[in-house]
Design a protein around this motif. Structure first.
Motif, PDB file in Angstrom:
ATOM      1  N   LEU A 181       0.848  -1.186   0.000  1.00 28.59           N
ATOM      2  CA  LEU A 181       0.000   0.000   0.000  1.00 28.59           C
ATOM      3  C   LEU A 181       0.891   1.246   0.000  1.00 28.59           C
ATOM      4  O   LEU A 181       1.841   1.336   0.769  1.00 28.59           O
ATOM      5  CB  LEU A 181      -0.894   0.005   1.230  1.00 28.59           C
ATOM      6  CG  LEU A 181      -1.908   1.155   1.338  1.00 28.59           C
ATOM      7  CD1 LEU A 181      -2.985   1.024   0.260  1.00 28.59           C
ATOM      8  CD2 LEU A 181      -2.548   1.159   2.727  1.00 28.59           C
ATOM      9  N   PHE A 193      -4.639   6.556  -1.983  1.00 25.74           N
ATOM     10  CA  PHE A 193      -3.805   5.363  -1.837  1.00 25.74           C
ATOM     11  C   PHE A 193      -3.919   4.497  -3.089  1.00 25.74           C
ATOM     12  O   PHE A 193      -4.889   4.570  -3.840  1.00 25.74           O
ATOM     13  CB  PHE A 193      -4.248   4.544  -0.614  1.00 25.74           C
ATOM     14  CG  PHE A 193      -4.088   5.248   0.697  1.00 25.74           C
ATOM     15  CD1 PHE A 193      -2.923   5.131   1.435  1.00 25.74           C
ATOM     16  CD2 PHE A 193      -5.117   6.037   1.210  1.00 25.74           C
ATOM     17  CE1 PHE A 193      -2.781   5.775   2.650  1.00 25.74           C
ATOM     18  CE2 PHE A 193      -4.988   6.681   2.414  1.00 25.74           C
ATOM     19  CZ  PHE A 193      -3.811   6.558   3.142  1.00 25.74           C
ATOM     20  N   LEU A 195      -2.310   0.373  -4.669  1.00 24.22           N
ATOM     21  CA  LEU A 195      -1.526  -0.834  -4.452  1.00 24.22           C
ATOM     22  C   LEU A 195      -0.480  -0.968  -5.548  1.00 24.22           C
ATOM     23  O   LEU A 195      -0.772  -0.766  -6.725  1.00 24.22           O
ATOM     24  CB  LEU A 195      -2.430  -2.075  -4.457  1.00 24.22           C
ATOM     25  CG  LEU A 195      -3.471  -2.172  -3.342  1.00 24.22           C
ATOM     26  CD1 LEU A 195      -4.301  -3.431  -3.511  1.00 24.22           C
ATOM     27  CD2 LEU A 195      -2.804  -2.165  -1.976  1.00 24.22           C
ATOM     28  N   ARG A 334      -5.481  -3.868  12.473  1.00 23.63           N
ATOM     29  CA  ARG A 334      -6.527  -3.146  11.750  1.00 23.63           C
ATOM     30  C   ARG A 334      -6.771  -1.807  12.444  1.00 23.63           C
ATOM     31  O   ARG A 334      -7.611  -1.692  13.339  1.00 23.63           O
ATOM     32  CB  ARG A 334      -7.808  -3.971  11.708  1.00 23.63           C
ATOM     33  CG  ARG A 334      -8.877  -3.432  10.749  1.00 23.63           C
ATOM     34  CD  ARG A 334     -10.178  -4.246  10.855  1.00 23.63           C
ATOM     35  NE  ARG A 334      -9.950  -5.656  10.601  1.00 23.63           N
ATOM     36  CZ  ARG A 334      -9.968  -6.207   9.393  1.00 23.63           C
ATOM     37  NH1 ARG A 334     -10.194  -5.451   8.338  1.00 23.63           N
ATOM     38  NH2 ARG A 334      -9.779  -7.500   9.239  1.00 23.63           N
ATOM     39  N   HIS A 346      -6.157   8.785   7.693  1.00 16.84           N
ATOM     40  CA  HIS A 346      -5.208   8.572   6.610  1.00 16.84           C
ATOM     41  C   HIS A 346      -3.779   8.875   7.047  1.00 16.84           C
ATOM     42  O   HIS A 346      -2.834   8.222   6.592  1.00 16.84           O
ATOM     43  CB  HIS A 346      -5.590   9.448   5.412  1.00 16.84           C
ATOM     44  CG  HIS A 346      -6.762   8.904   4.661  1.00 16.84           C
ATOM     45  ND1 HIS A 346      -7.251   9.500   3.514  1.00 16.84           N
ATOM     46  CD2 HIS A 346      -7.543   7.811   4.883  1.00 16.84           C
ATOM     47  CE1 HIS A 346      -8.295   8.807   3.074  1.00 16.84           C
ATOM     48  NE2 HIS A 346      -8.488   7.791   3.894  1.00 16.84           N
ATOM     49  N   ILE A 349      -2.602   5.803   8.798  1.00 17.97           N
ATOM     50  CA  ILE A 349      -2.251   4.764   7.828  1.00 17.97           C
ATOM     51  C   ILE A 349      -0.891   5.066   7.187  1.00 17.97           C
ATOM     52  O   ILE A 349      -0.056   4.182   7.015  1.00 17.97           O
ATOM     53  CB  ILE A 349      -3.340   4.630   6.749  1.00 17.97           C
ATOM     54  CG1 ILE A 349      -4.668   4.206   7.379  1.00 17.97           C
ATOM     55  CG2 ILE A 349      -2.911   3.637   5.678  1.00 17.97           C
ATOM     56  CD1 ILE A 349      -4.592   2.913   8.162  1.00 17.97           C
ATOM     57  N   TYR A 360       1.479  -4.117   4.408  1.00 17.92           N
ATOM     58  CA  TYR A 360       0.064  -4.199   4.060  1.00 17.92           C
ATOM     59  C   TYR A 360      -0.328  -5.650   3.818  1.00 17.92           C
ATOM     60  O   TYR A 360       0.383  -6.414   3.164  1.00 17.92           O
ATOM     61  CB  TYR A 360      -0.225  -3.363   2.810  1.00 17.92           C
ATOM     62  CG  TYR A 360      -1.654  -3.481   2.322  1.00 17.92           C
ATOM     63  CD1 TYR A 360      -2.690  -2.881   3.016  1.00 17.92           C
ATOM     64  CD2 TYR A 360      -1.940  -4.210   1.171  1.00 17.92           C
ATOM     65  CE1 TYR A 360      -3.999  -2.997   2.569  1.00 17.92           C
ATOM     66  CE2 TYR A 360      -3.245  -4.327   0.712  1.00 17.92           C
ATOM     67  CZ  TYR A 360      -4.269  -3.720   1.425  1.00 17.92           C
ATOM     68  OH  TYR A 360      -5.561  -3.847   0.987  1.00 17.92           O
ATOM     69  N   THR A 362      -4.200  -8.002   3.453  1.00 18.97           N
ATOM     70  CA  THR A 362      -5.656  -8.010   3.548  1.00 18.97           C
ATOM     71  C   THR A 362      -6.175  -9.430   3.463  1.00 18.97           C
ATOM     72  O   THR A 362      -5.602 -10.277   2.767  1.00 18.97           O
ATOM     73  CB  THR A 362      -6.293  -7.161   2.441  1.00 18.97           C
ATOM     74  OG1 THR A 362      -7.718  -7.168   2.594  1.00 18.97           O
ATOM     75  CG2 THR A 362      -5.949  -7.696   1.058  1.00 18.97           C
ATOM     76  N   PRO A 368      -8.807  -1.353  -1.614  1.00 17.04           N
ATOM     77  CA  PRO A 368      -9.078  -0.319  -0.607  1.00 17.04           C
ATOM     78  C   PRO A 368      -9.418   1.027  -1.253  1.00 17.04           C
ATOM     79  O   PRO A 368      -8.949   1.359  -2.323  1.00 17.04           O
ATOM     80  CB  PRO A 368      -7.751  -0.225   0.147  1.00 17.04           C
ATOM     81  CG  PRO A 368      -6.727  -0.620  -0.867  1.00 17.04           C
ATOM     82  CD  PRO A 368      -7.377  -1.652  -1.735  1.00 17.04           C
ATOM     83  N   PHE A 374      -8.032  -0.340   6.357  1.00 16.48           N
ATOM     84  CA  PHE A 374      -6.794  -0.972   5.918  1.00 16.48           C
ATOM     85  C   PHE A 374      -6.281  -1.956   6.979  1.00 16.48           C
ATOM     86  O   PHE A 374      -6.455  -1.720   8.175  1.00 16.48           O
ATOM     87  CB  PHE A 374      -5.717   0.086   5.664  1.00 16.48           C
ATOM     88  CG  PHE A 374      -6.101   1.075   4.604  1.00 16.48           C
ATOM     89  CD1 PHE A 374      -6.064   0.721   3.263  1.00 16.48           C
ATOM     90  CD2 PHE A 374      -6.503   2.366   4.934  1.00 16.48           C
ATOM     91  CE1 PHE A 374      -6.401   1.621   2.282  1.00 16.48           C
ATOM     92  CE2 PHE A 374      -6.848   3.273   3.955  1.00 16.48           C
ATOM     93  CZ  PHE A 374      -6.805   2.911   2.621  1.00 16.48           C
ATOM     94  N   THR A 375      -5.637  -3.009   6.531  1.00 16.00           N
ATOM     95  CA  THR A 375      -5.109  -4.006   7.459  1.00 16.00           C
ATOM     96  C   THR A 375      -3.633  -4.255   7.178  1.00 16.00           C
ATOM     97  O   THR A 375      -3.176  -4.164   6.041  1.00 16.00           O
ATOM     98  CB  THR A 375      -5.888  -5.329   7.337  1.00 16.00           C
ATOM     99  OG1 THR A 375      -5.913  -5.751   5.967  1.00 16.00           O
ATOM    100  CG2 THR A 375      -7.321  -5.145   7.829  1.00 16.00           C
TER     101      THR A 375
END
Length: 398
Positions: A181, A193, A195, A334, A346, A349, A360, A362, A368, A374-375
């Motif tokens: 991320l 954001f 990926l 999380r 944000h 994050i 990152y 998920t 996302p 986000f995880t």
């Protein structure tokens, strides 16, 4: 408290406990030159390490720099050494020690002090017969993998042996994920954001360890100069080293009786149960003395040894398949938006991403967006470079 500091507190608060610091201060400290000098019958750039003793409260030994180092063969041929890095001296030319010749170490430090060793010769050259793994239970009742050595000298001249090893093992993180991320744009009220593909170099790595204990043995009381089933290493079944594929390179040094005695004393000190033992060891005398001042102490031994080595590879399933294996706790983090603004969420994050302590990850197949929770996963669960390097060793065999 800033968002970044709060983040680090959240990540590590469960990993820390209350420990009262114990201050150690050294009394009657002596600044002594420490010499680690082993040259062998291998044709290579031989290496000698110079440092100084250090106090308990110091970070570690101080390298001895700017010295003049040489090894003299039969009082006539000189092999000069140059400082390749702080305190590490390598011979300018490759050479090997040969039987029937005498060798002497000469050192002159930057402050003008001179040190010289006794003249020593190369012991009998004997090769390792076999290095092999075996499933065992150690004295503490722990099951795992033992590494054993067999060797034999039919001439009966070797007698004194010392062993070192270097182990390499493959590391595969259990939660590697193909995407990272990233923040692509910071707007006034929120961040954007996206990926990006994660490097494959984080998926499989190779870690390396070098033995730091002293393993010596002898056959002086045996009917023949034979060693059978000497355990040189033990790896518990739940150790990360044997989680996947494992390799060990065992090196056997045939050494003199005098060198064996030095390492035997050194080993007994290093295996002391407590640094605060009431029995305080005296100074360990080696075969190196000061030419400048007889009262000037020096710690070390100039060792000339014949060396044999052997490498083996081991797969866990061949020996330990039914035993519990290494398990890394990999829980998903999380971060919750809470009651703050979207921008504050944000920023949190972003700080997770930049902390380099998490990656990152998920567990839901949805891309996302700005509001999606986000995880993350601890870095060591998703990135093998925390434990090793991605480059495959030249010797590695799958």
């Amino acid at each position: 408290m800033s968002v970044r500091r709060l983040l680090l507190v959240l990540i590590f608060s469960t990993m820390s406990g209350c420990i009262d610091p114990f201050e150690i201060e050294t009394e009657n400290f002596e600044n002594i030159l420490v010499i680690n000098a082993i040259i062998t019958n291998e044709v290579k750039n031989q290496e000698i390490l110079l440092s100084r003793t250090f106090r308990f409260e110091d970070d570690g030994p101080l390298s001895e720099e700017g010295a003049t180092v040489k090894v003299i063969e039969d009082s006539s041929v000189e092999y000069l050494f140059e400082e390749s890095s702080a305190g590490t001296y390598r011979s300018i030319q490759e050479f090997a020690v040969n039987s029937g010749r005498e060798y002497q170490l000469s050192i002159r430090t930057s402050d003008g002090k001179s040190y010289v060793s006794d003249k020593v010769t190369l012991p009998q050259e004997t090769s390792i017969e076999r290095v092999y793994p075996q499933r065992i239970t150690n004295d503490d009742g722990v099951e795992g993998l033992g590494i054993f050595v067999d060797t034999f000298d039919p001439t009966g001249n070797s007698q004194y042996y010392r062993y070192e090893f270097e182990e390499t093992y493959r590391v595969i993180p259990p939660k590697w994920y193909p995407f990272d991320l990233v923040v692509t744009r910071e707007r006034p009220l929120f961040f954007e954001f996206d990926l990006v593909e994660r490097s494959e170099s984080q998926r499989i790595c190779y870690a390396n360890n070098v033995s730091n204990n002293i393993k010596i043995t002898n056959t002086i009381n045996f009917e023949e100069d034979r060693i059978t089933g000497l355990e040189v290493s033990f790896i518990p079944a739940e150790d990360i080293r044997i989680e996947n594929r494992y390799s060990i390179l065992v090196r056997q040094y045939v050494q003199s009786r005098e060198a064996n005695g030095f390492y035997e004393i050194l080993s007994s000190f290093s295996e002391s149960e407590s640094l605060f033992s009431q029995i305080q060891p005296g100074f360990i005398t080696g075969n190196i003395t000061s030419e400048s001042n007889q009262d000037d102490k020096v710690l070390g031994y100039f060792d000339v040894s014949s060396v044999s080595e052997q490498r083996i590879f081991v797969d866990r399933d061949d020996f330990l398949a039914d035993l519990p294996s290494y398990e890394l706790k990999c829980e998903i983090f999380r971060p919750e938006p809470g009651f703050g603004t979207l921008l504050e969420y944000h920023m949190l994050i972003r700080d997770f991403i930049e902390s380099n302590t998490v990656r990152y990850y998920t567990d839901v197949p949805l891309p996302p967006d700005g509001s999606f929770p986000f995880t993350f996963m601890r870095t060591e669960c998703a990135d093998c470079t925390t434990a090793g390097v991605s480059e495959v060793p030249d010797f590695w065999i799958d």
